[in-house]
Design a protein around this motif. Structure first.
Motif, PDB file in Angstrom:
ATOM      1  N   ALA A   1      -6.668   8.766  -1.856  1.00 49.96           N
ATOM      2  CA  ALA A   1      -7.053   8.066  -0.636  1.00 49.96           C
ATOM      3  C   ALA A   1      -8.535   8.223  -0.331  1.00 49.96           C
ATOM      4  O   ALA A   1      -9.083   9.306  -0.383  1.00 49.96           O
ATOM      5  N   GLU A   2      -9.196   7.075  -0.038  1.00 48.18           N
ATOM      6  CA  GLU A   2     -10.638   7.061   0.187  1.00 48.18           C
ATOM      7  C   GLU A   2     -10.987   5.958   1.174  1.00 48.18           C
ATOM      8  O   GLU A   2     -10.559   4.822   1.030  1.00 48.18           O
ATOM      9  N   GLY A   3     -11.776   6.280   2.183  1.00 45.97           N
ATOM     10  CA  GLY A   3     -12.239   5.288   3.133  1.00 45.97           C
ATOM     11  C   GLY A   3     -13.631   4.806   2.760  1.00 45.97           C
ATOM     12  O   GLY A   3     -14.356   5.464   2.019  1.00 45.97           O
ATOM     13  N   TYR A   4     -13.992   3.646   3.279  1.00 45.15           N
ATOM     14  CA  TYR A   4     -15.337   3.121   3.044  1.00 45.15           C
ATOM     15  C   TYR A   4     -15.745   2.175   4.168  1.00 45.15           C
ATOM     16  O   TYR A   4     -14.904   1.610   4.862  1.00 45.15           O
TER      17      TYR A   4
ATOM     18  N   SER B   1     -18.715   5.046   0.530  1.00 40.80           N
ATOM     19  CA  SER B   1     -17.362   5.607   0.441  1.00 40.80           C
ATOM     20  C   SER B   1     -17.373   7.066   0.881  1.00 40.80           C
ATOM     21  O   SER B   1     -18.305   7.795   0.606  1.00 40.80           O
TER      22      SER B   1
ATOM     23  N   THR C   1       0.813  -1.210   0.000  1.00 37.20           N
ATOM     24  CA  THR C   1       0.000   0.000   0.000  1.00 37.20           C
ATOM     25  C   THR C   1       0.846   1.259   0.000  1.00 37.20           C
ATOM     26  O   THR C   1       0.470   2.256  -0.609  1.00 37.20           O
TER      27      THR C   1
ATOM     28  N   TYR D   1      -9.745   1.105   3.421  1.00 36.37           N
ATOM     29  CA  TYR D   1      -9.111   2.341   2.993  1.00 36.37           C
ATOM     30  C   TYR D   1      -8.430   2.083   1.658  1.00 36.37           C
ATOM     31  O   TYR D   1      -7.535   1.243   1.564  1.00 36.37           O
ATOM     32  N   LYS D   2      -8.888   2.787   0.621  1.00 38.13           N
ATOM     33  CA  LYS D   2      -8.300   2.645  -0.706  1.00 38.13           C
ATOM     34  C   LYS D   2      -7.069   3.532  -0.809  1.00 38.13           C
ATOM     35  O   LYS D   2      -7.136   4.724  -0.576  1.00 38.13           O
ATOM     36  N   PHE D   3      -5.962   2.919  -1.161  1.00 39.27           N
ATOM     37  CA  PHE D   3      -4.714   3.644  -1.353  1.00 39.27           C
ATOM     38  C   PHE D   3      -4.502   4.024  -2.812  1.00 39.27           C
ATOM     39  O   PHE D   3      -3.667   4.855  -3.116  1.00 39.27           O
TER      40      PHE D   3
ATOM     41  N   GLU E   1      -8.473  -3.852   4.175  1.00 37.39           N
ATOM     42  CA  GLU E   1      -9.791  -3.995   4.801  1.00 37.39           C
ATOM     43  C   GLU E   1      -9.716  -4.743   6.121  1.00 37.39           C
ATOM     44  O   GLU E   1      -8.861  -5.606   6.319  1.00 37.39           O
TER      45      GLU E   1
ATOM     46  N   ALA F   1      -6.988  -1.729  -1.802  1.00 44.01           N
ATOM     47  CA  ALA F   1      -7.421  -1.258  -0.483  1.00 44.01           C
ATOM     48  C   ALA F   1      -7.010  -2.268   0.585  1.00 44.01           C
ATOM     49  O   ALA F   1      -6.820  -3.449   0.309  1.00 44.01           O
TER      50      ALA F   1
END
Length: 183
Positions: free
Chosen positions: A21-24, A182, A12, A57-59, A66, A64
């Protein structure tokens, strides 16, 4: 376990871009299945309702990390005067590889490790007892998603792992439908 976490961190960090960067978070409910041998039993119910709750969390757009809580449901086995109930839950840590294959449609493949706990409750006549055992196993999953609106997806997925109790292993499966948000 430490080597796996370090490998995830290394992958990552190589692909991380702060611009993406994005969380979900998400949740899903469906049918859990515990594949154990109950041949010859008068009653053998191996499927029941299961669910999962996850966050990631998408890198990058396609990678991501998880964390997932699984409830693979329960299995009930019975003969006259004897019953056995098994319930399996787990916590998983892994990576998710995702990609869009059409407008609004995406696919995901998951791979990681899970600490699965099998709880058993048995009755034999008037006597009863319980036991539980945790084991660390690989887990894998595949899924498909449909973007309903910006940041909100409807998902269907199939997750696999294994559980152990009293030296016996069981294959675990969860087919579920849910949502991912997201942020």
């Amino acid at each position: 376990m430490k080597k796996f976490i370090l490998a995830i961190a290394a992958i990552t960090s190589m692909t991380a871009t702060s611009a993406f960067a994005e969380g979900y978070v998400g949740g899903a409910i469906g049918q859990g299945h515990t594949d154990i041998d109950c041949e010859g039993a008068a009653t053998c119910k191996l499927s029941s309702t299961g669910y999962k709750i996850f966050g990631g969390y998408k890198f990058s757009p396609n990678l991501a990390a998880e964390v997932t809580y699984f409830d693979f449901g329960k299995a009930d086995i019975a003969d006259p005067g004897l019953s056995l109930n098994l319930k399996t839950t787990g916590i998983g840590l892994g990576v998710a590889f995702s990609g869009n294959f059409a407008p609004q449609w995406s696919g995901v493949a998951r791979l990681g490790i899970a600490s699965n706990r099998v709880k058993a409750f048995a009755t034999l006549g008037a006597a009863s007892g319980s036991d539980s055992e945790s084991s660390t196993n690989a887990y894998a999953g595949i899924g498909i998603g449909y973007e309903i609106s910006k940041g909100l997806k409807l998902d269907a997925s199939l997750d696999f792992s294994r559980g152990k109790i009293e030296g016996e292993s069981a294959d675990l499966r969860l087919f579920s439908v849910g949502v991912t948000y997201s942020f």
